[in-house]
Design a protein around this motif. Structure first.
Motif, mmCIF file in Angstrom:
data_model
loop_
_atom_site.group_PDB
_atom_site.id
_atom_site.type_symbol
_atom_site.label_atom_id
_atom_site.label_comp_id
_atom_site.label_asym_id
_atom_site.label_seq_id
_atom_site.Cartn_x
_atom_site.Cartn_y
_atom_site.Cartn_z
ATOM 1 N N LYS A 178 -9.975 8.658 -3.843
ATOM 2 C CA LYS A 178 -9.208 9.897 -3.950
ATOM 3 C C LYS A 178 -8.911 10.304 -5.382
ATOM 4 O O LYS A 178 -8.624 11.469 -5.652
ATOM 5 C CB LYS A 178 -7.863 9.751 -3.208
ATOM 6 N N MET A 179 -8.898 9.322 -6.283
ATOM 7 C CA MET A 179 -8.462 9.621 -7.652
ATOM 8 C C MET A 179 -9.597 9.341 -8.638
ATOM 9 O O MET A 179 -9.682 8.261 -9.206
ATOM 10 C CB MET A 179 -7.244 8.764 -8.024
ATOM 11 N N LEU A 183 -7.650 4.563 -2.912
ATOM 12 C CA LEU A 183 -7.149 5.069 -4.178
ATOM 13 C C LEU A 183 -8.321 5.431 -5.094
ATOM 14 O O LEU A 183 -8.341 6.493 -5.728
ATOM 15 C CB LEU A 183 -6.269 4.006 -4.832
ATOM 16 N N LEU A 197 2.188 2.666 -3.311
ATOM 17 C CA LEU A 197 1.105 2.952 -4.238
ATOM 18 C C LEU A 197 0.389 4.246 -3.859
ATOM 19 O O LEU A 197 0.161 5.131 -4.689
ATOM 20 C CB LEU A 197 0.122 1.785 -4.224
ATOM 21 N N LEU A 198 0.044 4.368 -2.604
ATOM 22 C CA LEU A 198 -0.711 5.543 -2.161
ATOM 23 C C LEU A 198 0.160 6.794 -2.181
ATOM 24 O O LEU A 198 -0.317 7.882 -2.519
ATOM 25 C CB LEU A 198 -1.278 5.300 -0.753
ATOM 26 N N ALA A 205 0.170 8.160 -5.821
ATOM 27 C CA ALA A 205 -1.114 8.092 -6.509
ATOM 28 C C ALA A 205 -1.177 9.048 -7.700
ATOM 29 O O ALA A 205 -1.700 8.712 -8.760
ATOM 30 C CB ALA A 205 -2.246 8.389 -5.529
ATOM 31 N N VAL A 254 -9.831 2.122 -10.805
ATOM 32 C CA VAL A 254 -9.099 1.172 -9.973
ATOM 33 C C VAL A 254 -9.923 -0.104 -9.967
ATOM 34 O O VAL A 254 -10.988 -0.151 -9.350
ATOM 35 C CB VAL A 254 -8.921 1.714 -8.539
ATOM 36 N N ALA A 258 -6.533 -0.168 0.656
ATOM 37 C CA ALA A 258 -5.758 0.786 -0.148
ATOM 38 C C ALA A 258 -6.416 0.991 -1.503
ATOM 39 O O ALA A 258 -6.462 2.110 -2.029
ATOM 40 C CB ALA A 258 -4.334 0.287 -0.322
ATOM 41 N N CYS A 259 -6.953 -0.077 -2.065
ATOM 42 C CA CYS A 259 -7.617 0.036 -3.365
ATOM 43 C C CYS A 259 -8.814 0.973 -3.255
ATOM 44 O O CYS A 259 -9.036 1.836 -4.113
ATOM 45 C CB CYS A 259 -8.092 -1.326 -3.854
ATOM 46 N N ILE A 277 -5.008 -0.659 -12.715
ATOM 47 C CA ILE A 277 -5.332 0.754 -12.545
ATOM 48 C C ILE A 277 -4.998 1.487 -13.834
ATOM 49 O O ILE A 277 -3.899 1.344 -14.362
ATOM 50 C CB ILE A 277 -4.492 1.367 -11.398
ATOM 51 N N ASP A 294 0.797 -1.222 0.000
ATOM 52 C CA ASP A 294 0.000 0.000 0.000
ATOM 53 C C ASP A 294 0.829 1.270 0.000
ATOM 54 O O ASP A 294 0.490 2.242 -0.679
ATOM 55 C CB ASP A 294 -0.909 0.010 1.229
#
Lengths: 190, 586
Positions: free
Chosen positions: B530-531, B527, B499-500, B503, B536, B523-524, B559, B496
């Motif tokens: 937030k994005m 993500l 990746l985070l 991002a 994802v 975490a997925c 992703i 995580d």
């Protein structure tokens, strides 16, 4: 598909332990990695450390490798091409290993594709790039430092050429090209 | 007054200038100069490239480019080639064909890679585009010879039909007969992927005979050796030719026929096919070897001596695909004979065998790197490697643009020192400043990723498997590789944190694939929330990810950036993480 699970004589706890380890060294290596235990995930350990820890049984043959999905990265149609080749010959091929003293690699040949000794010896000469001497029943192979030998069903090392071809291909387990004095000794009809 | 004129170029003039600009990158740059250039450019773009079919919707493309003639679409992630993407994942072309059928009756070219193409799609293409000229399907699946028959029957102006590496449902070879007798415009035909045992040779022969502009012909394995001569006799103008099966009973008349016909093909530059080769028939191609620039022997199970003889006859070779039967000795001959070599691919003949069956090691690759000054692209499967060899390779060949090394056993260390291969690959990225594509293998620690992040500034695509120690490895790559577009990772201890923390980087890339690693479901979700401009997608055949604890790693994660939002054609084992994902899944 299961790799044989270790040769330990203990409780074989390893068999029940779920880890992501090196294929081939840990027979329970994972084909689908989703078999990890939650505890292991929490430890954030992907088992990189869990390899080659079991060297106790060195005399035991290595366990067969678990095939990893998608590895090596080869397209299916290439794999199929190799597969068909293998299947075609598997229907009756007699594969034996061929080793040569001093060479780092073994080779494997299909005895079935040769019609007799001359063809076989020619192929081996080509494969390892050397010359075998001339065969005679009395003196074995003369004229070169090499002698082709084979291990038969009884575990004995024999000189190639002594028995009829058909008998040879059914009793030959592996071939070895001997070099030097060892080779010459065999030819002298002990 | 004259100041105003200097600023108002008539649109037609700009359009004419833009017509010389073909590359997508340049076109995209042109469209960003100002609003009027954007407008002019979009009306005159004739070729559209969509690297990820889910990054944008068909309607959006059509709205922006109202008059394109040619489209190229890519679907599944690259790892689909190795069966890591489950069937049914997606990549359907039909929605695109349907939208374009309505908007573009004048569409001429469709090029697809890793997409699912149904017979229905092919039939719709055949029906909708009257001036259809080019169909290239690369690694596609989902269609049968019935769909091909529809194309053959309706597309009177078809110039190119290329089915490279596709999986086709071979219902009947008679689809070839659907090309009308009046049809003569074929320039390129690649049917090498087709299986059918009964092939319609007479239809094929007649087709070749009447299409006098035919330049590329790649046959499939079912075409026997003794039929090739009849086919080639009518096409001496061929530039690229792929044989069928290259074995037959050794007959002098068949041999001389073949040799004679081949030597009359004066334009031949590329050969391929060669399934089931028997060496006796190889000399038939010697007369054309001196002109060959491309040779694909990757199905030819012939041994090193025959390969060496063949290769020695080809001094102008630029591209060679071959099995590892060529061995180090063969590659040494290649290095001394083929000074124009640019691309080499060596495939394993026995990838699943426990022991090496051929004498092919790192030495072969070293020899070619030292001997071939123009070598820039390599795909090499072998069983051992050393840092020393990699450093030698890097130093002698800094012009590598593509370097893909696959050491067959995962996590194999340097065989001389037993160390990781970090330093070796580090040398590759350090010396090869124009490296665009890299595939790693062998024993690798976070160190190699540090080198990659530091030096690989032009790297666009990176493939990683069974490598690294921690999130730091992934972080080095995501934070350091400025040009990175595609990253695919499997079986690495990446999670995580990296990746985070990176991002935002993901929006600058086309896609990231990460499977069998340590990225948690939590975490997925984060993500995805937030994005908003990233899709994802969690792929997990075990069942819904929320049926397991949040900190449980997901099986596979894909992703990609998208302006089309989440897709609607996902199968039951794919979940999109977006702003609402928290609500939708509970």
């Amino acid at each position: 598909m299961e790799g044989s699970v270790g040769y330990d004589n203990d409780l074989n706890l390893r068999a029940t332990e779920l880890r992501l380890g090196l294929p081939g060294t840990e027979p329970v290596s994972i084909v689908r990695s989703n078999k990890r235990s939650l505890q292991q995930v929490a430890d954030d350990d992907c088992g990189v450390n869990g390899c080659r820890s079991d060297d106790q049984n060195e005399t035991a043959p290595p366990p067969p490798k678990a095939q990893i999905v998608g590895w090596p990265p080869i397209r299916s149609y290439r794999k199929n091409n190799i597969q068909t080749k293998k299947n075609e010959s598997e229907g009756g091929g007699i594969y034996v290993k061929v080793s040569m003293d001093g060479a780092p690699y073994l080779r494997k040949i299909d005895l079935k594709i040769y019609s007799g000794y001359p063809e076989l010896l020619q192929a081996i000469e080509n494969m390892f790039k050397f010359t075998i001497g001339e065969y005679s029943e009395r003196e074995g192979y003369k004229g070169s430092d090499y002698a082709p030998t084979y291990e038969d069903k009884d575990g004995d090392w024999m000189l190639v050429g002594d028995v009829p071809w058909e008998m040879f291909i059914t009793s030959c387990k592996r071939l070895r090209i001997m070099k030097g004095s060892e080779a010459r000794g065999l030819g002298c009809g002990v | 007054m004259h100041k105003k004129m200097a600023f108002s170029f008539p649109d037609e003039v700009l359009e004419h200038v833009f017509s010389f600009i073909q590359s997508d990158k340049d076109r995209n740059a042109v469209s960003m100069v100002c609003k009027s250039w954007y407008e002019i450019e979009r009306w005159c773009r004739r070729k559209v490239f969509v690297g990820n079919c889910y990054a944008v919707s068909p309607r959006m493309v059509i709205r922006r480019f109202p008059e394109f003639r040619s489209i190229e679409l890519k679907g599944k992630p690259h790892f689909a080639d190795f069966n890591l993407v489950p069937d049914g994942w997606g990549g359907y072309v039909f929605p695109w064909i349907a939208e374009m059928a309505g908007a573009y009756p004048w569409l001429e070219e469709i090029r697809l890679k890793r997409m699912v193409v149904t017979d229905e799609s092919l039939e719709l293409i055949a029906k909708s585009f009257k001036n259809f000229k080019v169909l290239v399907l690369s690694s596609c699946e989902g269609f049968s010879t019935d769909g091909l028959a529809a194309i053959a029957a309706s597309c009177k102006n078809l110039k190119e039909l290329d089915l490279r590496d596709c999986e086709v449902d071979d219902l009947s070879a008679h689809w070839l007969s659907h090309f009308p007798e009046t049809y003569t415009s074929l320039v390129s035909l690649n049917i090498s992927c087709l299986g059918s045992d009964e092939a319609s040779f007479s239809a094929l022969e007649r087709l070749v005979r009447r299409c006098t502009n035919l330049k590329t012909l790649r046959l499939n394995r079912a075409v026997p050796l003794d039929k090739i001569a009849n086919i080639l006799r009518h096409a001496p103008q061929l530039v690229e030719f792929g044989t069928g099966t290259y074995t037959a009973d050794v007959r002098p008349d068949v041999y001389s026929d073949l040799a004679g016909v081949l030597s009359s093909c004066k334009e031949l530059k590329s050969l391929s096919g060669f399934w089931d080769v028997i060496p006796d028939y190889l000399p038939a191609i010697y007369p054309v070897c001196s002109k060959l620039t491309s040779l694909n022997l990757s199905y030819a199970t012939i041994q090193s001596p025959d390969l060496i003889k063949l290769v020695s006859h080809c001094p102008n070779l630029q591209r060679l695909l071959v099995l590892d039967y060529i061995e180090d000795s063969g590659l040494e001959v290649l290095a001394s004979s083929c000074k124009d070599l640019q691309e080499l691919r060596v495939f394993p003949s026995d990838p699943f065998g426990a022991e090496p069956n051929v004498s092919l090691t790192e030495q072969g690759l070293v020899a070619v790197s030292l001997g071939c000054p123009k070598l820039q692209s390599v795909l090499y499967f072998c069983r051992r490697m050393s840092n020393e060899a990699l450093v030698t390779i890097a130093r002698s060949r800094p012009n590598f643009t593509r370097f893909r090394l696959c050491i067959i056993e995962p996590k194999t260390a340097d065989y001389l020192t037993l160390e990781p291969l970090d330093v070796g690959f580090g040398a590759i990225v350090q010396y090869c400043k124009d490296l665009r594509r890299l595939s790693l293998s062998g024993l690798l620690t976070d160190r190699v990723f540090e080198y990659i992040g530091t030096y690989a500034k032009k790297l666009e695509m990176l493939s990683v498997a069974f490598a690294g120690d921690s999130d730091l490895g992934l972080h080095h790559v995501l934070s350091g590789c400025e040009s990175l577009r595609k990253l695919e990772i499997r079986d690495c201890p990446f999670g995580d944190k990296a990746l985070l923390a990176n991002a935002a980087k993901l929006e600058t890339m086309r896609s990231l694939w990460i499977s069998s690693c340590a990225v948690s479901f939590a975490a997925c979700k984060l993500l995805g929330q937030k994005m908003p401009r990233l899709n994802v997608e969690v792929i997990d055949e075990r069942g819904p990810p929320d049926s397991r604890p949040e900190n449980c790693p997901v099986d596979k994660l894909y992703i990609y950036r998208s302006i089309a939002g989440p897709r609607f054609d996902m199968p039951p084992f794919v979940w999109t993480m977006d702003e609402d994902s928290g609500l939708r899944l509970s």
